[in-house]
Design an enzyme around this catalytic site. Structure first.
Site, PDB file in Angstrom:
ATOM      1  N   GLY A 269      -5.289   1.944   0.761  1.00 46.15           N
ATOM      2  CA  GLY A 269      -5.737   1.057   1.832  1.00 46.15           C
ATOM      3  C   GLY A 269      -6.231  -0.288   1.337  1.00 46.15           C
TER       4      GLY A 269
ATOM      5  N   LEU B 295      -2.163  -2.888  -1.600  1.00 47.96           N
ATOM      6  CA  LEU B 295      -1.107  -2.761  -2.614  1.00 47.96           C
ATOM      7  C   LEU B 295       0.006  -1.811  -2.167  1.00 47.96           C
ATOM      8  CD1 LEU B 295      -3.113  -2.685  -5.988  1.00 47.96           C
ATOM      9  CD2 LEU B 295      -2.205  -4.638  -4.738  1.00 47.96           C
ATOM     10  N   GLY B 296       0.019  -1.475  -0.878  1.00 46.69           N
ATOM     11  CA  GLY B 296       1.151  -0.710  -0.345  1.00 46.69           C
ATOM     12  C   GLY B 296       1.198   0.733  -0.802  1.00 46.69           C
ATOM     13  N   SER B 297       0.029   1.388  -0.883  1.00 42.23           N
ATOM     14  CA  SER B 297       0.023   2.800  -1.303  1.00 42.23           C
ATOM     15  C   SER B 297       0.763   3.650  -0.281  1.00 42.23           C
ATOM     16  CB  SER B 297      -1.411   3.311  -1.480  1.00 42.23           C
ATOM     17  OG  SER B 297      -2.065   3.451  -0.232  1.00 42.23           O
ATOM     18  N   SER B 298       0.619   3.321   1.003  1.00 46.21           N
ATOM     19  CA  SER B 298       1.261   4.147   2.028  1.00 46.21           C
ATOM     20  C   SER B 298       2.779   4.076   1.878  1.00 46.21           C
ATOM     21  CB  SER B 298       0.838   3.711   3.426  1.00 46.21           C
ATOM     22  OG  SER B 298       1.176   2.365   3.670  1.00 46.21           O
ATOM     23  N   ALA B 299       3.305   2.878   1.699  1.00 50.31           N
ATOM     24  CA  ALA B 299       4.759   2.729   1.561  1.00 50.31           C
ATOM     25  C   ALA B 299       5.265   3.481   0.328  1.00 50.31           C
ATOM     26  CB  ALA B 299       5.126   1.247   1.462  1.00 50.31           C
TER      27      ALA B 299
ATOM     28  N   ASP C 149       6.798  -3.786   3.118  1.00 53.83           N
ATOM     29  CA  ASP C 149       6.240  -2.893   2.093  1.00 53.83           C
ATOM     30  C   ASP C 149       7.244  -1.827   1.666  1.00 53.83           C
ATOM     31  OD1 ASP C 149       3.969  -4.270   2.847  1.00 53.83           O
ATOM     32  OD2 ASP C 149       2.675  -2.507   2.792  1.00 53.83           O
TER      33      ASP C 149
ATOM     34  N   PRO D 281      -4.531   1.999  -5.549  1.00 53.20           N
ATOM     35  CA  PRO D 281      -5.701   2.242  -4.695  1.00 53.20           C
ATOM     36  C   PRO D 281      -5.295   2.323  -3.225  1.00 53.20           C
ATOM     37  CG  PRO D 281      -5.806   0.049  -5.720  1.00 53.20           C
ATOM     38  CD  PRO D 281      -4.630   0.756  -6.318  1.00 53.20           C
TER      39      PRO D 281
END
Ligand code: ADP
Ligand code: PMV
Ligand code: MG
Length: 357
Positions: free
Chosen positions: A114, A117-121, A164, A112
């Site tokens: 933002g 859980l570190g989606s951007s990384a 992250d 998910p």
């Protein structure tokens, strides 16, 4: 085409404090972002990112000249959404010495956005890996982690730690303190995640903690106390046998530290009503401990519970949209098999794409 994936993570301990040089222990979990990259014969970058909250869109823009995406969405929203992929492309071009390389990129993710859980990384790590491989350069996971950190640092206006990105690139449990990044041994911890369906604004939350810390000694002390919890937590992990199931005693001590860590994050103003109610729901269902994970403000909590009880409790908690178990992901960034059928090639959805020169 090259396809790479990288995992998301939960923080066992130490988010926010890690930004100020305290240690943190994030653990990679088996939820991955997958990025497919094909080299183009011009310098354009075309991105398909259907999981984005902008309802999924395709944009194309001229790569090296910084041309604006031509898409019917307000520019700041697109820029905020595309920043990480742009930064990954720049890092890949730089690593390969190919400033004019153009790519077709497709992003799919079961992390998910933002939500802590570190989606951007994961997107940046997988993106740099796939794009550099397309350019014939193979970076080590540590090199990818370093470049991914630079990308996040840039997008987040200098407010990012290495935690992250290092965790996503390496997999497993890691320990990050400033620029000292290590993988550590940890037993397979029984993580349960509760998700409120929302997201937090990482930049604003980090700024809020920074201001509190600068203004009040007791807030600075709160941040360093989080570091003390992390150091004690690490000792527990170091004494545990990574190949055995974690003992009840270990889980209960780690859980107590997680509870303490959550209380301090709450004091620093980065929790929310829904995060707190999920934390309490997990504890009341018998979890050994529970805390928010990541930047906070909304998104996910992580609990330690080997039984199904926390997950069930969370499912019946108002404000909890999803509850799931998350295995420790022992593998970090990795290459995946490209799809074989024609219909699945990336960046073919023209729903809102326009060529921009
Ligand atoms: N599936 C995805 N496709 C494209 N971009 C993504 C995807 N997942 C995450 N991102 C990028 O990462 C941003 C969320 O990162 P961030 O706010 O740091 O939260 P977190 O890292 O906790 O998930 C999104 O706004 C988007 O720019
Ligand atoms: C708040 C922080 O410590 C973690 C942010 O994690 P996430 O992006 O919310 O998953 C910031 C950072 O370490 O860069
Ligand atoms: Mg992030």
């Amino acid at each position: 085409m090259t396809v790479s994936s990288a995992p998301g993570k939960v923080y066992l301990f130490g988010e926010h404090a890690v930004v100020y040089g305290e240690p943190a222990v994030p653990c990679a979990v088996e939820r991955r972002a997958t990025v497919s990259v094909s080299l183009r014969d011009d310098d354009h970058v075309r991105v398909r990112a259907e999981d984005l909250s902008l309802n999924g869109f395709t944009v194309e823009y001229s790569g090296s000249t910084g041309g604006r995406p031509d898409v019917d969405v307000p520019a700041p929203l697109v820029e905020a959404a595309m920043g990480y992929i742009d930064a990954a492309v720049e890092q890949a071009r730089d690593a390969a010495g190919a400033p004019d390389a153009g790519f077709d990129i497709s992003v799919e993710s079961d992390i998910p956005l933002g939500a802590g859980l570190g989606s951007s990384a994961a997107v940046v790590v997988a993106g740099i890996d796939a794009a550099t491989r397309e350019l014939g350069v193979e970076l080590s996971p540590r090199e990818i982690a370093e470049r991914a950190y630079k990308a996040e640092y840039e997008v987040q206006d200098g407010q990012a730690s290495r935690a992250d990105t290092f965790c996503s690139a390496m997999g497993g449990a890691v320990r990050v303190e400033g620029d000292d990044c290590r993988t550590i041994d940890a037993p397979a911890l029984p993580f349960v995640i509760g998700f409120d369906g929302g997201a937090g604004d990482t930049g604003a939350l980090v700024s809020g903690v920074r201001q509190l810390r600068e203004r009040y000694d007791f807030a600075a002390d709160t941040v360093s106390t989080i570091g003390d919890i992390v150091r004690r937590g690490e000792e527990l992990l170091a004494d545990a046998d990574p190949d055995e199931e974690p003992t009840e005693e270990l889980l209960s001590e780690l859980g107590g530290f997680m509870n303490f860590n959550h209380g301090l994050l709450e004091a620093l103003g980065v929790s929310s009503r829904s995060l707190d109610s999920m934390v309490w729901a997990a504890r009341e269902a018998g979890a050994h401990g529970a805390k928010l994970t990541g930047a906070g403000g909304g998104g996910c909590i992580v609990a330690l519970d080997p039984t199904p009880e926390s997950q069930t409790g969370l499912r019946f908690t108002p404000g909890c949209e999803d509850a799931f178990r998350a295995e420790l992901a022992t593998e970090g960034v990795r290459v995946e098999e490209p799809p074989t059928t024609d219909g699945e090639t990336p960046a073919t959805d023209d729903s809102s794409a326009e060529e921009s020169a």
